[in-house]
Motif scaffolding. Structure first.
Motif, PDB file in Angstrom:
ATOM      1  N   PRO A   1     -84.433 -46.582 -27.139  1.00  0.00           N
ATOM      2  CA  PRO A   1     -85.281 -46.834 -26.178  1.00  0.00           C
ATOM      3  C   PRO A   1     -86.044 -48.135 -26.384  1.00  0.00           C
ATOM      4  N   PHE A   2     -86.536 -48.784 -25.466  1.00  0.00           N
ATOM      5  CA  PHE A   2     -87.362 -50.008 -25.697  1.00  0.00           C
ATOM      6  C   PHE A   2     -88.745 -49.628 -25.240  1.00  0.00           C
ATOM      7  N   PRO A   3     -89.633 -49.576 -26.128  1.00  0.00           N
ATOM      8  CA  PRO A   3     -91.111 -48.926 -25.642  1.00  0.00           C
ATOM      9  C   PRO A   3     -91.572 -49.766 -24.379  1.00  0.00           C
ATOM     10  N   LEU A   4     -92.011 -48.981 -23.389  1.00  0.00           N
ATOM     11  CA  LEU A   4     -92.776 -49.499 -22.493  1.00  0.00           C
ATOM     12  C   LEU A   4     -93.784 -48.301 -21.789  1.00  0.00           C
ATOM     13  N   PRO A   5     -94.862 -48.761 -21.637  1.00  0.00           N
ATOM     14  CA  PRO A   5     -96.009 -47.790 -21.033  1.00  0.00           C
ATOM     15  C   PRO A   5     -95.187 -46.488 -20.275  1.00  0.00           C
ATOM     16  N   ALA A   6     -95.491 -45.123 -20.954  1.00  0.00           N
ATOM     17  CA  ALA A   6     -94.811 -44.019 -19.992  1.00  0.00           C
ATOM     18  C   ALA A   6     -95.245 -43.936 -18.652  1.00  0.00           C
ATOM     19  N   ASP A   7     -96.715 -44.166 -18.335  1.00  0.00           N
ATOM     20  CA  ASP A   7     -97.061 -44.182 -16.987  1.00  0.00           C
ATOM     21  C   ASP A   7     -96.336 -45.188 -16.050  1.00  0.00           C
ATOM     22  N   TRP A   8     -95.644 -45.971 -16.472  1.00  0.00           N
ATOM     23  CA  TRP A   8     -94.792 -46.793 -15.597  1.00  0.00           C
ATOM     24  C   TRP A   8     -93.767 -46.331 -14.751  1.00  0.00           C
ATOM     25  N   GLY A   9     -93.197 -45.115 -15.641  1.00  0.00           N
ATOM     26  CA  GLY A   9     -92.029 -44.389 -15.007  1.00  0.00           C
ATOM     27  C   GLY A   9     -91.054 -45.095 -14.875  1.00  0.00           C
ATOM     28  N   VAL A  10     -90.717 -46.312 -15.694  1.00  0.00           N
ATOM     29  CA  VAL A  10     -89.282 -46.863 -15.923  1.00  0.00           C
ATOM     30  C   VAL A  10     -89.139 -47.100 -17.190  1.00  0.00           C
ATOM     31  N   ASP A  11     -87.948 -46.584 -17.736  1.00  0.00           N
ATOM     32  CA  ASP A  11     -87.591 -46.408 -19.119  1.00  0.00           C
ATOM     33  C   ASP A  11     -86.317 -47.566 -19.172  1.00  0.00           C
ATOM     34  N   LEU A  12     -86.545 -48.397 -20.356  1.00  0.00           N
ATOM     35  CA  LEU A  12     -85.533 -49.312 -20.709  1.00  0.00           C
ATOM     36  C   LEU A  12     -84.962 -48.869 -22.159  1.00  0.00           C
ATOM     37  N   TYR A  13     -83.491 -49.112 -21.985  1.00  0.00           N
ATOM     38  CA  TYR A  13     -82.471 -48.755 -23.103  1.00  0.00           C
ATOM     39  C   TYR A  13     -81.911 -49.901 -23.497  1.00  0.00           C
ATOM     40  N   LEU A  14     -81.515 -49.894 -24.909  1.00  0.00           N
ATOM     41  CA  LEU A  14     -80.623 -51.065 -25.267  1.00  0.00           C
ATOM     42  C   LEU A  14     -79.312 -50.452 -25.874  1.00  0.00           C
TER      43      LEU A  14
ATOM     44  N   TRP B   1     -84.261 -60.655 -20.261  1.00  0.00           N
ATOM     45  CA  TRP B   1     -84.879 -61.371 -19.436  1.00  0.00           C
ATOM     46  C   TRP B   1     -84.645 -60.981 -18.232  1.00  0.00           C
ATOM     47  N   GLY B   2     -83.485 -60.659 -17.911  1.00  0.00           N
ATOM     48  CA  GLY B   2     -83.020 -60.108 -16.392  1.00  0.00           C
ATOM     49  C   GLY B   2     -83.490 -58.477 -16.424  1.00  0.00           C
ATOM     50  N   ALA B   3     -83.569 -57.893 -17.414  1.00  0.00           N
ATOM     51  CA  ALA B   3     -84.067 -56.517 -17.306  1.00  0.00           C
ATOM     52  C   ALA B   3     -85.516 -56.145 -17.282  1.00  0.00           C
ATOM     53  N   PHE B   4     -86.293 -57.252 -17.813  1.00  0.00           N
ATOM     54  CA  PHE B   4     -87.813 -57.497 -17.464  1.00  0.00           C
ATOM     55  C   PHE B   4     -87.900 -57.938 -15.861  1.00  0.00           C
ATOM     56  N   GLY B   5     -87.247 -58.529 -15.392  1.00  0.00           N
ATOM     57  CA  GLY B   5     -87.613 -58.821 -14.190  1.00  0.00           C
ATOM     58  C   GLY B   5     -87.339 -57.846 -13.081  1.00  0.00           C
ATOM     59  N   LEU B   6     -86.262 -56.992 -13.405  1.00  0.00           N
ATOM     60  CA  LEU B   6     -85.767 -56.008 -12.638  1.00  0.00           C
ATOM     61  C   LEU B   6     -86.974 -54.827 -12.600  1.00  0.00           C
ATOM     62  N   ILE B   7     -87.398 -54.588 -13.922  1.00  0.00           N
ATOM     63  CA  ILE B   7     -88.387 -53.536 -14.022  1.00  0.00           C
ATOM     64  C   ILE B   7     -89.615 -53.920 -13.323  1.00  0.00           C
ATOM     65  N   ALA B   8     -90.206 -54.960 -13.416  1.00  0.00           N
ATOM     66  CA  ALA B   8     -91.075 -55.537 -12.713  1.00  0.00           C
ATOM     67  C   ALA B   8     -91.246 -55.497 -11.253  1.00  0.00           C
ATOM     68  N   SER B   9     -89.781 -55.885 -10.744  1.00  0.00           N
ATOM     69  CA  SER B   9     -89.582 -55.431  -9.150  1.00  0.00           C
ATOM     70  C   SER B   9     -89.786 -53.751  -9.022  1.00  0.00           C
ATOM     71  N   MET B  10     -89.196 -53.270  -9.727  1.00  0.00           N
ATOM     72  CA  MET B  10     -89.333 -51.722  -9.546  1.00  0.00           C
ATOM     73  C   MET B  10     -90.561 -51.163  -9.457  1.00  0.00           C
ATOM     74  N   LEU B  11     -91.494 -51.793 -10.403  1.00  0.00           N
ATOM     75  CA  LEU B  11     -92.795 -51.481 -10.447  1.00  0.00           C
ATOM     76  C   LEU B  11     -93.573 -51.927  -9.227  1.00  0.00           C
ATOM     77  N   ALA B  12     -93.403 -53.032  -8.697  1.00  0.00           N
ATOM     78  CA  ALA B  12     -94.048 -53.584  -7.617  1.00  0.00           C
ATOM     79  C   ALA B  12     -93.701 -52.800  -6.281  1.00  0.00           C
ATOM     80  N   THR B  13     -92.518 -52.073  -6.280  1.00  0.00           N
ATOM     81  CA  THR B  13     -92.108 -51.399  -5.156  1.00  0.00           C
ATOM     82  C   THR B  13     -92.527 -49.695  -5.189  1.00  0.00           C
ATOM     83  N   GLY B  14     -93.058 -49.547  -6.369  1.00  0.00           N
ATOM     84  CA  GLY B  14     -93.409 -48.043  -6.735  1.00  0.00           C
ATOM     85  C   GLY B  14     -92.243 -47.155  -7.163  1.00  0.00           C
ATOM     86  N   ARG B  15     -91.184 -47.890  -7.473  1.00  0.00           N
ATOM     87  CA  ARG B  15     -89.746 -47.072  -7.823  1.00  0.00           C
ATOM     88  C   ARG B  15     -89.867 -46.745  -9.276  1.00  0.00           C
ATOM     89  N   GLN B  16     -89.478 -45.594  -9.727  1.00  0.00           N
ATOM     90  CA  GLN B  16     -89.327 -44.991 -10.931  1.00  0.00           C
ATOM     91  C   GLN B  16     -87.749 -45.288 -11.412  1.00  0.00           C
TER      92      GLN B  16
END
Length: 362
Positions: free
Chosen positions: A36-49, A299-314
């Motif tokens: 797991p790549f640590p991101l704020p839990a309240d984002w509702g999006v998890d990143l794994y490597l 870099w690609g993953a960060f951009g996708l996660i930001a897009s998910m957050l912007a649209t309220g997607r978990q």
């Protein structure tokens, strides 16, 4: 009745034993970790490597090399004493040299002259020899000619990567990712992010997701100088850039046969400075050095996660640690080398720092 029998029982027995050796090596190896790549839990999006650097030869290419050797052995292309030749920017050659030494076969890697000295040393440590060429666009042709002249076998990862791996399962990387996510809060990833060198990994993951009827989408990230991105945008897959990639292991001057664009849902062009900035930022977070292609993935993953957050997607996003940064101490982790390449990491590092703080992206 006319009959022609070419069966060599001794050679057949050697191939049988060689396959057993390669399979035994796989059986001894545990699967790679999904970190797991640590991101704020309240984002509702998890990143794994998916940590492919923990393979015996230190990179994602260990899987590919094993598959290529098994494919060539079962096709009758490799026998006792066959010289194996590969065109590689480094990591595939390290892994193939490992398997060649296991089978007692000579191995020669044809590589761009600018390949990192650390990778050259790793290939030689595994018993391989390096044949360096100045023009990176001639690597495959040189390897093919060398194999022909020596009466050996050109492994040709760029052609056979997608067909040597069983994309339906059989312990491939895609099957492993989904199995390891089974107990997570988002067990079916929204996105998997990978780079393309041969295109074999993206083909395997994209096909497996479709075969299993998962909604997961595949994003391929591509560095500067590579043909995959402009070909995907234009639809012209005969396109060639005539240059090599500065990010070792991914990017090609032409679209290789193993790249399957129809299974790719999105492509992202990543500046080399962004790849190195993300590599260094990611290394600071996970506490160890990551390779350059891992930075491209992040870099690609960060951009996708930001897009998910912007649209309220978990959901979850998965990408790969392709190899460790120890191989790039004198290049990607050298400020002098970076400056000599004319790269400015600071603006991209600022983008990443802002993302890790509040999840936004330009």
């Amino acid at each position: 009745m006319d009959q022609l029998d070419r069966c060599d029982e001794d050679a057949r027995a050697w191939v049988r034993d060689a396959i057993a050796l390669v399979e035994a090596d796989a059986n001894r190896s545990a699967d790679t970790h999904l970190l797991p790549f640590p991101l704020p839990a309240d984002w509702g999006v998890d990143l794994y490597l998916k940590d492919e650097s923990s393979h015996p030869t230190g990179s994602l290419k260990h899987r590919l090399a094993r598959s290529l050797f098994l494919y060539a052995l079962c096709n009758g292309w490799i026998g006792p004493g066959t010289t194996v030749v590969e065109a590689s920017s480094g990591s595939t050659a390290v892994s193939e040299a490992y398997f060649a030494r296991m089978l007692g076969l000579p191995f020669i890697a044809v590589m761009p002259a600018r390949t990192s000295p650390e990778k050259v040393s790793l290939i030689e440590f595994q018993g391989g020899k390096c044949h360096l060429v100045e023009d990176p666009t001639t690597v495959s042709a040189t390897a093919r000619d060398l194999a022909r002249d020596l009466g050996g076998h050109f492994m040709d990862q760029f052609t056979y990567a997608e067909r040597a791996t069983d994309w339906r399962g059989n312990n491939n990387i895609a099957e492993s990712i989904y199995a390891q996510l089974a107990l997570e809060r988002h067990p079916i990833p929204a996105w998997v992010v990978v780079g393309a060198g041969t295109g074999g990994t993206s083909a395997t993951i994209g096909r497996y997701a479709r075969y299993q009827r998962f909604p997961t989408k595949l994003c391929v990230v591509d560095p500067e100088g590579s043909a995959f991105w402009p070909a995907y945008v234009s639809g012209n897959f005969d396109l060639s850039t005539g240059t090599g990639s500065r990010i070792e292991g991914i990017g090609r001057p032409r679209v290789e046969a193993s790249f399957q664009p129809a299974v790719v849902d999105r492509m992202v062009a990543v500046p080399d400075a962004a790849s190195l900035a993300a590599m260094r930022a990611g290394s600071a977070v996970v506490g160890r050095r990551l390779g350059g292609s891992t930075g491209t993935n992040l870099w690609g993953a960060f951009g996708l996660i930001a897009s998910m957050l912007a649209t309220g997607r978990q959901g979850s996003v998965v990408t790969l640690i392709c190899d460790g940064g120890e191989r790039y101490a004198d290049t990607y982790y050298s400020d002098e080398w970076v400056a000599g390449q004319g790269l400015d990491l600071a603006p991209h590092r600022a983008v990443i720092d802002r993302f890790l703080l509040d999840g936004t992206w330009p």
